[in-house]
Motif scaffolding. Structure first.
Motif, short mmCIF file in Angstrom:
data_model
loop_
_atom_site.label_atom_id
_atom_site.label_comp_id
_atom_site.label_asym_id
_atom_site.label_seq_id
_atom_site.Cartn_x
_atom_site.Cartn_y
_atom_site.Cartn_z
N LEU A 185 0.85 -1.19 0.00
CA LEU A 185 0.00 0.00 0.00
C LEU A 185 0.89 1.24 0.00
O LEU A 185 1.59 1.52 0.97
N GLY A 186 0.90 1.95 -1.09
CA GLY A 186 1.70 3.17 -1.19
C GLY A 186 2.91 3.03 -2.07
O GLY A 186 3.38 4.01 -2.65
N GLY A 187 3.47 1.83 -2.17
CA GLY A 187 4.61 1.60 -3.05
C GLY A 187 5.94 2.12 -2.56
O GLY A 187 6.88 2.24 -3.35
N ASP A 188 6.04 2.45 -1.26
CA ASP A 188 7.32 2.93 -0.73
C ASP A 188 8.35 1.81 -0.72
O ASP A 188 8.03 0.65 -0.44
N PRO A 446 2.85 -8.60 7.25
CA PRO A 446 2.00 -8.01 6.20
C PRO A 446 0.51 -8.00 6.57
O PRO A 446 -0.20 -7.06 6.21
N PHE A 447 0.02 -9.03 7.27
CA PHE A 447 -1.38 -9.04 7.69
C PHE A 447 -1.68 -7.85 8.61
O PHE A 447 -2.68 -7.16 8.45
N VAL A 448 -0.80 -7.64 9.58
CA VAL A 448 -1.01 -6.57 10.55
C VAL A 448 -0.90 -5.20 9.86
O VAL A 448 -1.76 -4.33 10.06
N GLU A 449 0.12 -5.02 9.04
CA GLU A 449 0.34 -3.72 8.40
C GLU A 449 -0.79 -3.38 7.43
O GLU A 449 -1.39 -2.30 7.53
N GLU A 450 -1.08 -4.27 6.52
CA GLU A 450 -2.12 -3.99 5.53
C GLU A 450 -3.48 -3.85 6.19
O GLU A 450 -4.29 -2.98 5.82
N GLY A 451 -3.77 -4.72 7.16
CA GLY A 451 -5.07 -4.63 7.84
C GLY A 451 -5.23 -3.32 8.57
O GLY A 451 -6.31 -2.70 8.54
N LEU A 457 -7.98 3.78 6.68
CA LEU A 457 -8.55 4.49 5.54
C LEU A 457 -10.05 4.29 5.44
O LEU A 457 -10.82 5.24 5.22
N ALA A 458 -10.50 3.03 5.62
CA ALA A 458 -11.93 2.75 5.54
C ALA A 458 -12.68 3.31 6.74
O ALA A 458 -13.84 3.73 6.63
N GLY A 459 -12.00 3.32 7.91
CA GLY A 459 -12.66 3.83 9.12
C GLY A 459 -13.01 5.30 9.02
O GLY A 459 -14.04 5.74 9.55
N ALA A 461 -14.00 6.81 6.39
CA ALA A 461 -15.22 6.90 5.59
C ALA A 461 -16.43 6.38 6.34
O ALA A 461 -17.57 6.77 6.06
N GLU A 462 -16.18 5.47 7.32
CA GLU A 462 -17.29 4.87 8.06
C GLU A 462 -17.68 5.68 9.30
O GLU A 462 -18.61 5.30 10.01
N GLY A 463 -16.94 6.74 9.59
CA GLY A 463 -17.30 7.57 10.74
C GLY A 463 -16.44 7.37 11.96
O GLY A 463 -16.69 8.00 13.00
N GLY A 464 -15.44 6.52 11.91
CA GLY A 464 -14.57 6.32 13.06
C GLY A 464 -13.75 5.05 12.92
O GLY A 464 -14.32 3.97 12.74
N THR A 465 -12.42 5.18 13.00
CA THR A 465 -11.55 4.02 12.82
C THR A 465 -11.74 3.01 13.94
O THR A 465 -11.81 1.80 13.70
N LEU A 466 -11.81 3.48 15.19
CA LEU A 466 -11.90 2.58 16.34
C LEU A 466 -13.17 1.74 16.29
O LEU A 466 -13.14 0.52 16.46
N SER A 467 -14.29 2.39 16.03
CA SER A 467 -15.56 1.65 15.97
C SER A 467 -15.58 0.69 14.80
O SER A 467 -16.11 -0.43 14.89
N TYR A 468 -14.97 1.08 13.68
CA TYR A 468 -14.93 0.22 12.50
C TYR A 468 -14.11 -1.04 12.76
O TYR A 468 -14.44 -2.13 12.28
N MET A 469 -13.06 -0.91 13.57
CA MET A 469 -12.18 -2.04 13.82
C MET A 469 -12.65 -2.93 14.95
O MET A 469 -12.29 -4.11 15.02
N VAL A 470 -13.45 -2.39 15.87
CA VAL A 470 -13.79 -3.12 17.08
C VAL A 470 -15.21 -3.67 17.07
O VAL A 470 -15.48 -4.75 17.61
N LEU A 471 -16.15 -2.96 16.48
CA LEU A 471 -17.56 -3.30 16.63
C LEU A 471 -18.08 -4.31 15.61
O LEU A 471 -19.24 -4.71 15.69
#
Length: 518
Positions: A185-188, A446-451, A457-459, A461-471
């Motif tokens: 993600l990003g190509g660095d 890679p699983f941890v980094e990409e996830g 990024l998706a959080g 758009a969904e209104g909050g990263t923490l809630s998107y990842m936990v709920l």
């Protein structure tokens, strides 16, 4: 469904189809046993040959290759402490200590029986519950993969009994190694030190050979081992086969639990057999009344790893056959074979091509029994390899490691990296650092980094990263498993402190007497 499944089974036992299945299993064992020649490579090389066969025969042969490779990787894991494929990493933890004690045949037979059992359970799930399980696999998003990676990292607490700090330090080093190369993600470009060849990252097989195999060879060459590669000579006997089978069948919950773990991890696209075997090994050690036996040479550890990685293979085909989503790299090759024969994954496979589809599924099932026969009785030959004096065996193993490391990407730098990791592994073993946490960090980084990045990024758009990842429901389950895994060492210490003296296992491992499990 049962009528179609029976017709598929009859297709498998047609003389021509059964012959290609047997050849496929044998070829799969060979590809799995040679480091660098993975199941994916074997399938990819032989897919073109299926074009001249009928769809049923071609898919049956590929089924044999896939199942055979899932067992074949255990052979070098037990004999020379080198996983034939990444899925057999956990098999080395107890397989090689068994070989060192002259019990290589015990480890090989245990791997064959557990592989067959795991494949049997997963194939039953594949045949009966593929559509609903495929819907669950679609629920895996970035947060679920992040928490799956974190859960995998908590396994370090089990692998590092005695010094937790060293274990997590080794895991951190492994995660740093996983960051080498171009970021997905990003190509660095990161940590390549001016070597363009490292932009593709560090190949996992190269790291496995370096950290697991070369330290044992160096120990032998430097003279810290006896004339034989292991401490005791292996003496294969027919009675060992029945003894190991009886011992494993006396532990049904161990086999069932490991098979279920492998199946579940399999239908999560991209997870792979390495995670399945690691999680299964961790859970086997966690729930056993005698966890102190693990890592010192017990067939329970071999069985837990092999049942899970073999169950992963049919499990990874669940989203493939129903949704066209391959759950593993070998499944992606099988997808190509299906398309080659004009078969589109989805409902069409179970309606228009039902007989061929179930012939493929039944081929996986029959291949599991062939693996038991070939693996159990082939152990008489395989186990004697370990008796060859180290002055003859070590050069041959070094040649295989160089060949396997170079063949993956035709890159000489991979060979040098393998030697560097081998030296690091040898030195770290003298400092009481186990290589398993390093490799685990390399796999799960890679699983941890990409996830995490995708969830952030998706959080937004969904209104909050923490809630998107936990709920999310599956995330909640994985978080609970992470907490349980992290708190388990404290509970295990408390249980050991309050254990009665009579509860401690006094039976020598050589007798392989079954112990009760919780």
């Amino acid at each position: 469904m049962f009528d179609v499944a029976f017709q598929g089974l009859l297709q498998v036992f047609l003389p021509h189809n059964f012959l290609v299945l047997f050849i496929g299993v044998f070829m799969g064992i060979v590809f799995g046993a040679l480091p660098g020649l993975t199941a994916t490579m074997g399938l990819a090389l032989l897919v073109p040959f299926t074009f001249t066969m009928s769809p049923a025969a071609g898919l049956i042969m590929l089924a044999g290759i896939y199942v055979g490779a899932m067992y074949g990787d255990a052979i070098p894991a037990v004999l020379i402490n080198t996983p034939g494929t990444p899925a057999a990493i956990a098999t080395t933890f107890d397989g090689f200590p068994l070989a060192q004690k002259g019990m290589a045949q015990h480890g090989l037979v245990a791997a064959a029986v557990a592989s067959a059992f795991g494949s049997l359970v997963a194939n039953m799930v594949l045949a009966a519950a593929a559509p609903p399980l495929a819907e669950v696999s679609l629920q895996f998003g970035p947060p679920e993969y992040f928490w799956l990676g974190i859960f995998g990292l908590t396994i370090i607490s089990t692998l590092s009994t005695g010094n937790m700090f060293k274990g997590f330090l080794a895991g951190t080093i492994g995660m740093l190694l996983s960051a080498v190369g171009m970021a997905d993600l990003g190509g660095d470009i990161r940590l390549t030190f001016g070597f363009p060849e490292l932009q593709g990252g560090i190949e996992l097989i190269v790291a496995l050979i370096g950290f697991f195999c070369l330290p044992e060879i160096l120990s032998s060459v430097i003279g810290q081992r006896r004339a034989a590669y292991t401490e005791e000579a292996s003496n294969p006997k027919l009675s060992v086969v029945w003894e190991v089978i009886k011992s494993l069948l006396g532990r049904p919950w161990l086999l069932i639990r490991s098979s279920i773990i492998g199946t579940v991890v399999g239908f999560a696209p991209g997870a792979g057999g390495n995670i399945a075997s690691m999680v299964s090994y961790n859970e086997a050690c966690r729930w056993d009344k005698h966890p102190e036996e693990y890592g010192k040479g017990t067939i329970k550890g071999v069985a837990a790893s092999e049942a899970a990685n073999s169950a992963m293979a049919p499990g990874s085909l669940i989203p493939l056959l129903t949704l066209g989503i391959p759950g593993s790299p070998p499944a992606a090759v099988i997808l190509g074979a299906l398309m080659l024969h004009g078969m589109k994954p989805g409902a069409e496979l179970f309606s228009e091509h039902a007989t061929v589809t179930f012939a493929f599924i039944m081929g996986l099932l029959v291949a599991a029994f062939l693996v038991t026969i070939i693996g159990s009785f082939g152990s008489f030959v395989f186990a004697r390899i370990i008796n060859i004096p180290s002055r003859y065996l070590a050069p041959a193993i070094v040649f295989m490691t160089v060949l396997g490391s170079y063949a993956i990407r035709n890159n000489m730098l991979d060979v040098w990296i393998m030697f560097i990791f081998g030296i690091i592994g040898y030195v770290s073993s003298k400092l009481k650092f186990h290589p398993a946490p390093i490799v685990l960090g390399l796999i799960l980084g890679p699983f941890v980094e990409e996830g995490l990045v995708q969830s952030m990024l998706a959080g937004k758009a969904e209104g909050g990263t923490l809630s998107y990842m936990v709920l999310r429901p599956i995330s909640g389950v994985l978080i609970a498993l992470c907490l349980m895994s992290l708190l388990w060492p404290a509970y295990a210490a408390w249980r050991a402190k309050h254990r009665k003296p009579d509860d401690v296992c006094q039976v020598p491992l050589e007798k392989l007497e079954a112990s009760d499990e919780e």
